[in-house]
Design an enzyme around this catalytic site. Structure first.
Site, PDB file in Angstrom:
ATOM      1  N   GLU A  78       0.818  -1.217   0.000  1.00 56.72           N
ATOM      2  CA  GLU A  78       0.000   0.000   0.000  1.00 56.72           C
ATOM      3  C   GLU A  78       0.847   1.260   0.000  1.00 56.72           C
ATOM      4  O   GLU A  78       0.548   2.221  -0.705  1.00 56.72           O
ATOM      5  CB  GLU A  78      -0.921   0.013   1.232  1.00 56.72           C
ATOM      6  N   ASP A 105      -0.567  -5.164   3.079  1.00 52.60           N
ATOM      7  CA  ASP A 105      -1.025  -3.982   3.821  1.00 52.60           C
ATOM      8  C   ASP A 105      -0.262  -3.979   5.141  1.00 52.60           C
ATOM      9  O   ASP A 105      -0.494  -4.825   6.006  1.00 52.60           O
ATOM     10  CB  ASP A 105      -2.542  -4.042   4.055  1.00 52.60           C
ATOM     11  N   ILE A 107      -0.131  -1.968   7.766  1.00 52.18           N
ATOM     12  CA  ILE A 107      -1.043  -1.849   8.913  1.00 52.18           C
ATOM     13  C   ILE A 107      -2.438  -1.677   8.318  1.00 52.18           C
ATOM     14  O   ILE A 107      -2.693  -0.672   7.647  1.00 52.18           O
ATOM     15  CB  ILE A 107      -0.768  -0.617   9.815  1.00 52.18           C
ATOM     16  N   ASP A 108      -3.303  -2.626   8.503  1.00 49.11           N
ATOM     17  CA  ASP A 108      -4.696  -2.417   8.118  1.00 49.11           C
ATOM     18  C   ASP A 108      -5.437  -2.033   9.393  1.00 49.11           C
ATOM     19  O   ASP A 108      -5.559  -2.844  10.316  1.00 49.11           O
ATOM     20  CB  ASP A 108      -5.311  -3.672   7.489  1.00 49.11           C
ATOM     21  N   THR A 110      -5.069   1.702  10.284  1.00 46.60           N
ATOM     22  CA  THR A 110      -4.165   2.782  10.732  1.00 46.60           C
ATOM     23  C   THR A 110      -4.870   3.780  11.649  1.00 46.60           C
ATOM     24  O   THR A 110      -4.281   4.243  12.630  1.00 46.60           O
ATOM     25  CB  THR A 110      -3.566   3.507   9.507  1.00 46.60           C
ATOM     26  N   ASP A 233      -6.143  -4.828   1.040  1.00 48.06           N
ATOM     27  CA  ASP A 233      -7.079  -4.995   2.156  1.00 48.06           C
ATOM     28  C   ASP A 233      -7.685  -6.403   2.152  1.00 48.06           C
ATOM     29  O   ASP A 233      -8.094  -6.909   3.193  1.00 48.06           O
ATOM     30  CB  ASP A 233      -8.264  -4.013   2.047  1.00 48.06           C
TER      31      ASP A 233
END
Ligand code: IPD
Ligand code: CA
Ligand code: CA
Length: 285
Positions: A78, A105, A107-108, A110, A233
């Site tokens: 990402e 991703d 950090i999904d 954030t 995601d």
């Protein structure tokens, strides 16, 4: 050492799954250590779309580790892509010919990370010729690692996962998100929310699409939908659900592929009612 078949592939002694687990665990531990402690907050696509140096650092860590083991593989993360739906679609198009593609991703969730709301994950998927063959979602706050390999099932805490049994909307617990794209995705999602809320047992919105997908796989949620998501995601979570016996399509009912942005994922048993309710609300595209 030579590369063997796509499933049990071993390069330099490490399987794809071992590398993905190692990356997720390392990144997750580091992210957890930075909770309440990040230094720089930036705004991306809109004021609802945030990024910190921890997102970027997590992606760098994962990318380096993956490419150390598999230098010829492609990588889509990402934070390496310009914000916004058009740039995301272009980035995916650019790697469409890749034989092996890691989709990450870092950090999904954030917004949750920034606020200290403990619901965020690292999401790592590997696709072979466009098909997801490995998915790992790691929740560092609960130390829960969800993993699926194509054709081999999906596991959490070493235990095989199965989707839940609800076969009607009225007995279903579902989840959604509130997308950062305020022009197209959010209003459409709100239509679905308005229509579904009175029809289902209840709706949750935890703020991490990947973790919601993992919860559908684990049978903790009956379904999840959201408009305007990206490949990073969804890729790992989609395989988790499929390998747990569930169904993943777009909101029109087309089978899941890496390009899907409007997702409807469920235990399969209430999938058609789920799609029908969204369609009746004119909330599918
Ligand atoms: C977001 C989360 C959120 C969803 C947003 C995503 P990020 O990802 O998954 O739950 O509602 O649409 O963009 O920005 O935290 O990686
Ligand atoms: Ca995300
Ligand atoms: Ca992210």
């Amino acid at each position: 050492m030579t590369v063997s078949d796509q499933q049990g592939t071993v390069v330099g002694g490490k399987s794809f799954a071992a590398v993905a687990i190692n990356c997720a665990a390392k990144a997750g531990e580091w992210i957890k250590s930075k909770l309440g402690n990040y230094e720089k907050l930036d705004i991306k696509y809109s004021a609802h779309d945030l990024v910190t140096e921890v997102d970027k650092g997590s992606e760098t860590l994962i990318k380096r580790l993956v490419l150390t083991h598999f230098p010829h593989h492609s990588f889509l993360g990402e934070e390496g892509v310009e914000p916004g739906p058009e740039a995301s679609a272009r980035a995916l198009e650019e790697v469409s010919e890749a034989e092996y593609l890691w989709i990450v991703d870092p950090i999904d969730g954030t917004t949750n990370f920034v606020h200290g709301f403990p619901f965020f994950v690292v999401s790592i998927a590997l696709a072979h010729k466009g098909e997801v063959i490995l998915g790992v979602v790691y929740d560092p706050m609960r130390d829960e690692l969800f993993i699926a390999e194509k054709g081999k099932g999906a596991y959490v805490h070493g235990k095989r996962m199965s989707v839940s049994q609800e076969d009607s909307l009225k007995t279903s617990l579902i989840a959604t998100g509130f997308p950062a794209d305020l022009d197209y995705a959010l209003p459409l999602n709100m239509k679905g929310l308005q229509a579904l809320a009175p029809q289902v047992r209840n709706i949750r919105s935890g703020g991490s699409a990947a973790l919601h997908m993992a919860y559908v796989a684990a049978g903790r949620l009956s379904g999840f939908w959201e408009i305007g998501l990206n490949s990073w995601d969804l890729a790992a979570g989609a395989l988790l659900i499929q390998e747990s016996g569930g169904t993943v399509t777009d909101t029109l009912g087309q089978p899941y592929s890496l390009g899907v942005r409007n997702v409807a994922a469920s235990n399969g048993k209430m999938h058609q009612s789920f799609l029908d309710a969204l369609a009746a609300a004119d909330a599918v595209k």
